[in-house]
Write an enzyme that holds these catalytic residues in place. Sequence first.
Site, PDB file in Angstrom:
ATOM      1  CB  SER A 103     -81.951  51.521 -89.003  1.00  0.00           C
ATOM      2  OG  SER A 103     -82.661  50.290 -88.992  1.00  0.00           O
ATOM      3  CG  ASP A 215     -79.753  40.842 -95.714  1.00  0.00           C
ATOM      4  OD1 ASP A 215     -79.106  40.555 -96.728  1.00  0.00           O
ATOM      5  OD2 ASP A 215     -79.437  41.756 -94.937  1.00  0.00           O
ATOM      6  CG  HIS A 350     -85.772  51.379 -85.969  1.00  0.00           C
ATOM      7  ND1 HIS A 350     -86.810  51.697 -86.827  1.00  0.00           N
ATOM      8  CD2 HIS A 350     -84.725  51.015 -86.759  1.00  0.00           C
ATOM      9  CE1 HIS A 350     -86.410  51.554 -88.074  1.00  0.00           C
ATOM     10  NE2 HIS A 350     -85.153  51.136 -88.067  1.00  0.00           N
TER      11      HIS A 350
END
Length: 830
Positions: A103, A215, A350
């Site tokens: 993203s 991850d 983000h």
Amino acid sequence: MLVLLKVSLMAVVVFGRATNQSLHEQDDIWEQYEALLSVFENEEEYYNNQPIEGDESFPFPDCSKYDNVFEFTCDVRPSGIIPTSAHRVRPSDIVVIGAVGDSLTAANGAGACFVPSVLRQYRGVSWSIGGNDHYEKVLTLPNILKKFNPNLMGYSTGYGNVDSKGSRFNCAVPAARSEQVPEQTEKMIDRILNSDDVDVDKDWKLVTLFIGGNDLCQYCKDRERSKAVNYVARIQSSLDMMMEKLPRTIVNVVGIVRVPEIVSLVSLKCDILHSFLCPCAMDITPEEEFEFVELTNQYQELLEELVMSGRYDTRDDFTVVYQPFLTDTNLPKDEFGKPDKTYFAPDCFHFGIKAHAVAAKELWNNMLEPVGSKRRRWEFEEPLLCPTEFAQRDIFSSRFEIKVSSASQNEEGITGNDYVDSSVRLCWRRHAFCGFKGRFDQYLEFLEELASNYSSIINATRAIIGCREKYEHNIQFNCEKIPSTEAATSVHKLRPSDINVIAALGDSLTAAFGAESCSLASLANEFRGRSWSVGGDKTLAEIFTLPNILKYFNPNIKGFSVGLGDEHSEGANMNVAFVGARAEHMPSQAKQLLARMRADEDINVKDDWKLVTIFIGGNDLCLACRQVHKYSAEQYTYYLQETLDILHRDLPRCIVNVVAILQVAELEHFNDIICKSIHLFACPCIFTEENQVFTKELTRKYQDFTEALILSGRYDTRDDFTVVYQPFLVDSLIPRQQGGEVDKQYFAPDCFHLSSKGHSLGAKELWNNLMAPVGQKNRSWDPSGFVACPSEERPYIATNINSFPANPNNSMKLSSGIIALTSYLIALLV
């Protein structure tokens, strides 16, 4: 209040549902995140009237809070000939650009005003692949490249998902993990191969790969799945695929960001969203935090090792370069020292447009910086770099090959082989840092040219300096061995015989660059076994170094470097210093040292007593007049503190020497033409009276700030760790002969680095400082001085605590000036 309650309840329900799902179901995490974000719909009046995804006519909301302040001043002249080698590619040669990732590459929320809009993928402003508008309006890597080549293809525009029309070769997918990257890579390759506009065999392509945050954020749910070796194996699969199917391609592999930094953004809204997006970093114990940090380090280190292994340097039309600008990145801070949320999207996770712009600038700068000298953190105020004709003529090169002159007769009758064996490549490692970092690759080329064109000057310099037979030390060491009667349990009751492991961080002075060289042309060697602080060649009677002194007390000491080679050579051992290093490289050197110690079966990290010496700053000072902010005393101390914090956190049973930086302005006393020529190149900030004054004042600040940090007590919180300031270079002057001339026997032929004799002097003074109590240490070196010995009264290595045994609760007996400086520095850095 009702909204907050609704948010909290929804977060519990959705998060609880996610944690109980199978791994397959967790792949739909983005849909669950969308459900969570929907509870924030009251933030945005027009949320229910959003256009369908992919409708590029919808205007971007003006929520960037950022104007492009980075002026573009580069020469954009095109290449004359299209290159055939990936190591000769200029910006104007890039025709196609692509990207794979998650993203952050899809640019979720980059232009969002409200939390629900984070679901929108603002691909046109993505740092590595977005191409909206132009550079002056939107700072992205493609918009930089469009300055050089307006016909660049492949960048994404507008907003939409991976299959939207404007996505082009941006194949990043929100919530993607490393296991999705091969699929993304295959999709990107298919799009490139099937594009009518791309000539796959002729066009040069630039691909950026950035993955791993998800991850890490989910690692605690399945540790096997998230192991670093599995992560890197998936990246390798993707890179192998590109190498097989994409000729004429350069791949940027960007080091993974430190996720805990991002989740440290604190507010109720941020915490709720972070708990969903990155549960493994939220509300964790110190042991779990350590595990998270260790896994992040492993991701970074193994990824860099893969790229540097040489696996992708077997063809001339393909290469992979590791870009580490996010490796040690910390959160940007506002004027009050708190995390600056203007860099982030409304979900506090983000990147906002402001962060995308800085990331684009830093990726571009990393691309221009030589391997080994790339910045490992983003610099918010640093300008956009430009390729130059000399230093960056092959700007995307993964390494810099030194061209060695062949053995040809010159006008003085001296063959090239008198300078350097033409058969010797200046690379000690298969994947080649080629021996030198940053300015040092240029420095060596400069010396090579000097050796070729000014042989008469070289010979005269040889005669003045002499050679290795004149570098032998005449220092007498007559100390008695006073063994420990029992195993030491406190760093403040540590005898020389208790030291089991020795190590060092630093630059070319710790690497012993040129220490045994007889001429300029033979400077291309690092005589690590002769290094003053960490070299262990031969015996103390032959070579006077700190390890050889300690071997006298404990013959079983480990870690010292031997022989010749760079920091990756077999003999480097725990000497991780490299030529050209600056303060910004110290945190990564500390991590490298920790990794080596943990991997060494002969070292017991938990139980062995360790002595680490840090000496850094000369290269910073030599460039500071040109980049004042980057090399300020505050920045220098910031990196030093980060380094010491890493060692303090992760290295038990350790005493750290921080050696004061020397006055580089003393080099002005070399008057002959050869020395002046070299100094003008290697240390431009000691030329002109104005720069000399500036450099001397800045050096003093480096020294004062460093001493204040160490004497603050920050590293005296445990009984098995301490840091001691060793000030013997603070007031040191250039050694002189009896007639007053500079004594060049203490220096290598470049009049810049230390000879073996200089290293011996440094070792003696460091040893003397080690044994002298804080407050009584020599602050200048004395070539004719004595060698200190442990005594029954003072058998221990001196620390901030044991130096004042009469008043152990107030060990810092500082002057009022230093106390004030300490308070100022703590306030500045904490």
